[in-house]
Write a protein that holds these residues in place. Structure first.
Motif, PDB file in Angstrom:
ATOM      1  N   HIS A  17      -1.337  -9.505  24.934  1.00 50.96           N
ATOM      2  CA  HIS A  17      -0.790  -9.120  23.634  1.00 50.96           C
ATOM      3  C   HIS A  17       0.455  -9.929  23.295  1.00 50.96           C
ATOM      4  CE1 HIS A  17      -3.466  -5.669  24.114  1.00 50.96           C
ATOM      5  NE2 HIS A  17      -3.220  -5.339  22.867  1.00 50.96           N
ATOM      6  N   TYR A  18       1.287 -10.210  24.309  1.00 48.67           N
ATOM      7  CA  TYR A  18       2.497 -10.986  24.073  1.00 48.67           C
ATOM      8  C   TYR A  18       2.185 -12.442  23.746  1.00 48.67           C
ATOM      9  CZ  TYR A  18       5.054  -7.126  26.337  1.00 48.67           C
ATOM     10  OH  TYR A  18       5.592  -5.913  26.684  1.00 48.67           O
ATOM     11  N   ALA A  19       1.157 -12.996  24.375  1.00 38.19           N
ATOM     12  CA  ALA A  19       0.904 -14.429  24.286  1.00 38.19           C
ATOM     13  C   ALA A  19       0.045 -14.834  23.095  1.00 38.19           C
ATOM     14  CB  ALA A  19       0.234 -14.917  25.576  1.00 38.19           C
ATOM     15  N   ILE A  20      -0.814 -13.939  22.617  1.00 39.55           N
ATOM     16  CA  ILE A  20      -1.842 -14.320  21.654  1.00 39.55           C
ATOM     17  C   ILE A  20      -1.570 -13.690  20.293  1.00 39.55           C
ATOM     18  CG2 ILE A  20      -4.306 -14.177  21.106  1.00 39.55           C
ATOM     19  CD1 ILE A  20      -4.791 -14.117  24.165  1.00 39.55           C
ATOM     20  N   SER A  21      -1.533 -14.525  19.279  1.00 46.74           N
ATOM     21  CA  SER A  21      -1.376 -14.046  17.902  1.00 46.74           C
ATOM     22  C   SER A  21      -2.751 -13.746  17.315  1.00 46.74           C
ATOM     23  CB  SER A  21      -0.672 -15.100  17.041  1.00 46.74           C
ATOM     24  OG  SER A  21       0.623 -15.364  17.535  1.00 46.74           O
ATOM     25  N   THR A  22      -2.831 -12.695  16.524  1.00 48.64           N
ATOM     26  CA  THR A  22      -4.096 -12.321  15.887  1.00 48.64           C
ATOM     27  C   THR A  22      -3.922 -12.322  14.379  1.00 48.64           C
ATOM     28  OG1 THR A  22      -3.571  -9.949  15.946  1.00 48.64           O
ATOM     29  CG2 THR A  22      -4.732 -10.874  17.850  1.00 48.64           C
ATOM     30  N   PRO A  23      -5.012 -12.454  13.637  1.00 46.87           N
ATOM     31  CA  PRO A  23      -4.914 -12.362  12.180  1.00 46.87           C
ATOM     32  C   PRO A  23      -4.622 -10.928  11.764  1.00 46.87           C
ATOM     33  CG  PRO A  23      -7.205 -12.450  12.857  1.00 46.87           C
ATOM     34  CD  PRO A  23      -6.392 -12.696  14.097  1.00 46.87           C
ATOM     35  N   ALA A  24      -4.346 -10.744  10.485  1.00 44.06           N
ATOM     36  CA  ALA A  24      -4.152  -9.389   9.958  1.00 44.06           C
ATOM     37  C   ALA A  24      -5.442  -8.596  10.157  1.00 44.06           C
ATOM     38  CB  ALA A  24      -3.785  -9.454   8.478  1.00 44.06           C
ATOM     39  N   LEU A  25      -5.308  -7.422  10.726  1.00 43.93           N
ATOM     40  CA  LEU A  25      -6.487  -6.617  11.060  1.00 43.93           C
ATOM     41  C   LEU A  25      -6.519  -5.312  10.287  1.00 43.93           C
ATOM     42  CD1 LEU A  25      -6.455  -7.211  14.913  1.00 43.93           C
ATOM     43  CD2 LEU A  25      -7.958  -8.271  13.230  1.00 43.93           C
ATOM     44  N   GLY A  26      -5.938  -5.345   9.099  1.00 43.88           N
ATOM     45  CA  GLY A  26      -5.979  -4.167   8.250  1.00 43.88           C
ATOM     46  C   GLY A  26      -4.873  -3.188   8.570  1.00 43.88           C
ATOM     47  N   LYS A  27      -4.996  -1.998   8.008  1.00 40.30           N
ATOM     48  CA  LYS A  27      -4.011  -0.950   8.212  1.00 40.30           C
ATOM     49  C   LYS A  27      -4.676   0.251   8.863  1.00 40.30           C
ATOM     50  CE  LYS A  27      -1.326  -2.340   4.136  1.00 40.30           C
ATOM     51  NZ  LYS A  27      -0.752  -1.903   2.845  1.00 40.30           N
ATOM     52  N   GLY A  28      -3.865   1.244   9.147  1.00 37.46           N
ATOM     53  CA  GLY A  28      -4.416   2.466   9.724  1.00 37.46           C
ATOM     54  C   GLY A  28      -4.127   2.584  11.201  1.00 37.46           C
ATOM     55  N   HIS A  29      -4.876   3.443  11.838  1.00 31.55           N
ATOM     56  CA  HIS A  29      -4.645   3.746  13.239  1.00 31.55           C
ATOM     57  C   HIS A  29      -5.330   2.724  14.160  1.00 31.55           C
ATOM     58  CE1 HIS A  29      -2.776   7.576  12.285  1.00 31.55           C
ATOM     59  NE2 HIS A  29      -3.763   7.801  11.446  1.00 31.55           N
ATOM     60  N   PHE A  30      -4.881   2.719  15.395  1.00 28.23           N
ATOM     61  CA  PHE A  30      -5.494   1.942  16.475  1.00 28.23           C
ATOM     62  C   PHE A  30      -5.422   0.433  16.246  1.00 28.23           C
ATOM     63  CE2 PHE A  30      -8.191   5.914  16.320  1.00 28.23           C
ATOM     64  CZ  PHE A  30      -7.408   6.605  17.235  1.00 28.23           C
ATOM     65  N   LEU A  31      -4.336  -0.035  15.649  1.00 26.08           N
ATOM     66  CA  LEU A  31      -4.200  -1.475  15.446  1.00 26.08           C
ATOM     67  C   LEU A  31      -4.066  -2.202  16.787  1.00 26.08           C
ATOM     68  CD1 LEU A  31      -1.830  -1.715  12.334  1.00 26.08           C
ATOM     69  CD2 LEU A  31      -4.291  -2.167  12.458  1.00 26.08           C
ATOM     70  N   GLY A  32      -3.432  -1.543  17.764  1.00 26.81           N
ATOM     71  CA  GLY A  32      -3.320  -2.151  19.080  1.00 26.81           C
ATOM     72  C   GLY A  32      -4.673  -2.374  19.723  1.00 26.81           C
TER      73      GLY A  32
END
Length: 232
Positions: free
Chosen positions: A95-110
């Motif tokens: 999680h620290y090393a890798i950037s992700t695109p926007a994955l929307g809103k709401g719960h469970f984004l992690g």
């Protein structure tokens, strides 16, 4: 009747917990690259990570946690010494090393991030402030000789020409790395005590240095490492 209501209540609570939580499991390879007077040296280790997230409330927020299985990275250096990258923060390195695109809103984004990282076989690099803790041994047969190595000044420990170049993360399906206890044959003895020989509750002796604050779990976690004393 009350007994039936308790059973129904327990089943409802379990159903509610299941419906309001999510989890993901993936593996990644941690690769440590070290510059030496004889050229670059690398070492790597594959970790398996399980992360979970539970839907909380507006005051507390979501509850997030995780576990990992794997062992420290060993980088063999040309001077005969070995640099070890310990397992601290192994759960969250990807999680620290890798950037992700926007994955929307709401719960469970992690969890969504974890799944994106897994599904896209992502890669990344840790920032220096996120590097694992580095240690070495003056004598690998003596656990009390463990000493911390400054990530920004390997020369202070190993001499001129040594430096950590980078620490990389690669998502993989390879097996979890095991076998470090074959190299450090004494490691299983310290499943339930520090390298200094102290029990967990007796680690305040600063005169013993790092050995009073480190145990087998810093080198190997979740792999069934047992105390030799308990296995005899």
């Amino acid at each position: 009747m009350r007994y039936i209501m308790r059973i129904l209540g327990a089943l409802f609570a379990a159903l509610l917990l299941t419906s309001c939580s999510s989890s993901e499991t993936f593996r990644y390879r941690l690769i440590v690259e070290v510059e030496t007077p004889q050229g670059p040296r690398t070492g790597s280790s594959v970790y398996e990570v399980s992360v979970w997230e539970m839907w909380g409330d507006s005051l507390v927020g979501n509850k997030v946690g995780g576990t990992f299985r794997g062992e420290a990275v060993a980088v063999d250096l040309p001077n005969g010494r070995t640099l070890y990258a310990l397992t601290r923060n192994a759960t969250w390195n990807a999680h620290y090393a890798i950037s992700t695109p926007a994955l929307g809103k709401g719960h469970f984004l992690g969890i969504k991030r974890a799944r994106w990282i897994k599904d896209n076989h992502a890669k990344g690099e840790l920032r220096r402030e996120r590097f694992p803790m580095f240690v070495t041994f003056v004598d690998e047969e003596d656990p009390t000789s463990v000493m911390e190595v400054d990530r920004d000044d390997l020369e202070a420990t190993f001499g001129a020409g040594y430096a950590v170049n980078r620490v990389r993360i690669e998502i993989t399906k390879d097996p979890i790395t095991t076998g470090l206890e074959k190299r450090l044959a004494w490691l299983p003895q310290f499943y339930d005590k520090q390298f200094s020989g102290d029990r967990y509750q007796d680690i305040a002796n600063k005169e013993k240095g790092l050995s009073a604050y480190i145990s087998a779990g810093a080198f190997s976690a979740g792999l069934g490492l047992k105390s030799r004393r308990n296995s005899e």
